[in-house]
Design a protein around this motif. Structure first.
Motif, short mmCIF file in Angstrom:
data_model
loop_
_atom_site.label_atom_id
_atom_site.label_comp_id
_atom_site.label_asym_id
_atom_site.label_seq_id
_atom_site.Cartn_x
_atom_site.Cartn_y
_atom_site.Cartn_z
N GLU A 1 -13.49 29.55 17.20
CA GLU A 1 -13.06 30.94 17.33
C GLU A 1 -13.74 31.62 18.52
O GLU A 1 -13.12 32.39 19.25
CB GLU A 1 -13.37 31.72 16.04
CG GLU A 1 -12.60 31.27 14.82
CD GLU A 1 -13.17 29.99 14.20
OE1 GLU A 1 -14.29 29.57 14.63
OE2 GLU A 1 -12.51 29.42 13.32
N MET A 2 -15.01 31.32 18.71
CA MET A 2 -15.74 31.92 19.82
C MET A 2 -15.25 31.38 21.16
O MET A 2 -15.17 32.11 22.16
CB MET A 2 -17.24 31.66 19.67
CG MET A 2 -18.10 32.37 20.70
SD MET A 2 -19.88 32.12 20.40
CE MET A 2 -20.06 32.96 18.82
N ILE A 3 -14.91 30.08 21.18
CA ILE A 3 -14.38 29.48 22.41
C ILE A 3 -13.05 30.13 22.78
O ILE A 3 -12.81 30.47 23.94
CB ILE A 3 -14.22 27.96 22.24
CG1 ILE A 3 -15.59 27.30 22.01
CG2 ILE A 3 -13.54 27.35 23.47
CD1 ILE A 3 -15.51 25.82 21.73
N TYR A 4 -12.19 30.32 21.79
CA TYR A 4 -10.90 30.95 22.06
C TYR A 4 -11.07 32.40 22.51
O TYR A 4 -10.27 32.91 23.30
CB TYR A 4 -10.01 30.88 20.82
CG TYR A 4 -9.40 29.52 20.59
CD1 TYR A 4 -8.63 28.90 21.56
CD2 TYR A 4 -9.63 28.84 19.39
CE1 TYR A 4 -8.08 27.65 21.35
CE2 TYR A 4 -9.08 27.58 19.16
CZ TYR A 4 -8.30 26.99 20.15
OH TYR A 4 -7.76 25.75 19.94
N MET A 5 -12.11 33.06 22.00
CA MET A 5 -12.36 34.45 22.41
C MET A 5 -12.66 34.55 23.90
O MET A 5 -12.37 35.57 24.53
CB MET A 5 -13.51 35.04 21.61
CG MET A 5 -13.16 35.45 20.18
SD MET A 5 -14.60 36.08 19.29
CE MET A 5 -15.08 37.47 20.36
N MET A 6 -13.25 33.49 24.47
CA MET A 6 -13.60 33.52 25.89
C MET A 6 -12.37 33.63 26.78
O MET A 6 -12.42 34.21 27.87
CB MET A 6 -14.39 32.26 26.26
CG MET A 6 -15.77 32.18 25.63
SD MET A 6 -16.59 30.60 26.02
CE MET A 6 -16.75 30.71 27.80
N TYR B 1 -13.00 21.81 25.57
CA TYR B 1 -12.56 21.84 24.17
C TYR B 1 -11.07 21.53 24.08
O TYR B 1 -10.64 20.73 23.23
CB TYR B 1 -12.85 23.21 23.57
CG TYR B 1 -12.43 23.34 22.12
CD1 TYR B 1 -13.26 22.89 21.10
CD2 TYR B 1 -11.20 23.89 21.78
CE1 TYR B 1 -12.89 22.99 19.76
CE2 TYR B 1 -10.81 23.99 20.45
CZ TYR B 1 -11.66 23.55 19.45
OH TYR B 1 -11.26 23.64 18.14
N ILE B 2 -10.29 22.15 24.96
CA ILE B 2 -8.85 21.90 24.97
C ILE B 2 -8.55 20.45 25.33
O ILE B 2 -7.69 19.80 24.74
CB ILE B 2 -8.15 22.86 25.95
CG1 ILE B 2 -8.28 24.31 25.45
CG2 ILE B 2 -6.67 22.50 26.12
CD1 ILE B 2 -7.81 25.34 26.45
N ALA B 3 -9.28 19.93 26.32
CA ALA B 3 -9.08 18.54 26.74
C ALA B 3 -9.38 17.58 25.60
O ALA B 3 -8.67 16.60 25.39
CB ALA B 3 -9.95 18.22 27.95
N MET B 4 -10.44 17.87 24.86
CA MET B 4 -10.82 17.00 23.74
C MET B 4 -9.82 17.11 22.59
O MET B 4 -9.52 16.12 21.92
CB MET B 4 -12.21 17.39 23.23
CG MET B 4 -13.34 17.08 24.19
SD MET B 4 -13.66 15.31 24.40
CE MET B 4 -14.28 14.91 22.77
N THR C 1 -5.35 16.82 24.67
CA THR C 1 -4.83 16.02 25.78
C THR C 1 -5.45 14.63 25.85
O THR C 1 -5.84 14.17 26.93
CB THR C 1 -5.05 16.76 27.12
OG1 THR C 1 -6.45 17.05 27.26
CG2 THR C 1 -4.26 18.04 27.19
N GLY C 2 -5.58 13.97 24.73
CA GLY C 2 -6.08 12.60 24.77
C GLY C 2 -7.57 12.46 24.62
O GLY C 2 -8.12 11.40 24.85
N GLY C 3 -8.22 13.56 24.20
CA GLY C 3 -9.65 13.48 23.95
C GLY C 3 -10.46 13.14 25.17
O GLY C 3 -10.23 13.62 26.27
N GLY C 4 -11.44 12.26 24.98
CA GLY C 4 -12.35 11.93 26.07
C GLY C 4 -11.71 11.14 27.19
O GLY C 4 -12.28 11.04 28.27
#
Length: 229
Positions: free
Chosen positions: A47-52, A105-108, A111-114
């Motif tokens: 939630e905090m990441i999305y707030m950014m 966070y979005i990439a993980m 979009t295929g994780g690491g």
């Protein structure tokens, strides 16, 4: 700065030691970034990441704080005190980890994780190595890149701010252009290391190179993510 303190006026042994320490600190900064980013991804709530990035002006505020703090960190990294230099580099690594947090966070998550992150990191290291080789082996003067980088940076910053204010996507070609700009910056910075720093300013030199590497990584990752979305 006195000419006899510049790397360019030092002995070959002193030059080699400066370059060794500079690139060692770049590597340590990257390792520290990975460690801090991993911790943030595991402890910061989603939630905090999305707030950014959730509100139009919240990310603009984050970038403004990042710019101001980056200016201070760069100044500290070039201070006379060695402890202050390391403090500036440490602050900058932390800032980069915070700025990267939403994208990582979005990439993980989507979009295929690491895998996509590893691909972007591999491409970044390969490009940085190739550009550095050109800078060290070529006898060409890359001073002409300074004005191009400055103008390109201001244009890019204006487009980024406008995109956030008016809510439009800068698209793939902007990311490609930023990859070119970051590559040119690395080429210029590497070629001018000997003329811009004294032999005891390897911490400040490493911060500048680290910043350009992270800019390159950011937009390579954006390109790869856009191809998977």
């Amino acid at each position: 700065m006195m000419n006899d303190s510049l790397v360019a006026y030092s002995t070959d042994v002193e030059k080699a030691e400066f370059y060794k320490k500079t690139y060692l600190h770049v590597a340590l900064a990257i390792v520290a970034f990975i460690a801090v980013e991993t911790i943030l991804l595991n402890v910061v709530p989603a939630e905090m990441i999305y707030m950014m990035v959730g509100q139009r002006y919240s990310w603009l505020l984050v970038l403004g704080i990042f710019w101001l703090a980056s200016f201070l960190a760069t100044k500290w990294s070039l201070a006379q005190s060695r402890s202050t230099q390391y403090f500036g580099l440490g602050v900058y690594v932390l800032l980069q980890a915070v700025i990267f947090l939403p994208m990582m966070y979005i990439a993980m998550a989507y979009t295929g994780g690491g895998e996509v992150i590893f691909q972007a990191a591999t491409l970044t290291v390969a490009m940085f190595s190739g550009i550095s080789y050109i800078a060290f082996t070529s006898k060409k003067d890359f001073s002409f890149l300074r004005n191009i980088i400055a103008i390109g940076g201001f244009i890019a910053l204006g487009l980024i701010v406008a995109g956030m204010i008016f809510g439009f996507n800068l698209g793939l070609w902007f990311s490609v252009g930023m990859v070119i700009l970051a590559s040119a910056t690395i080429l210029y910075q590497t070629s001018k290391l000997k003329d811009a720093y004294s032999t005891d300013q390897y911490v400040g030199a490493s911060l500048q190179l680290f910043a350009s590497i992270m800019l390159l990584f950011w937009y390579i990752l954006r390109i790869l993510m856009s191809r998977r979305s």
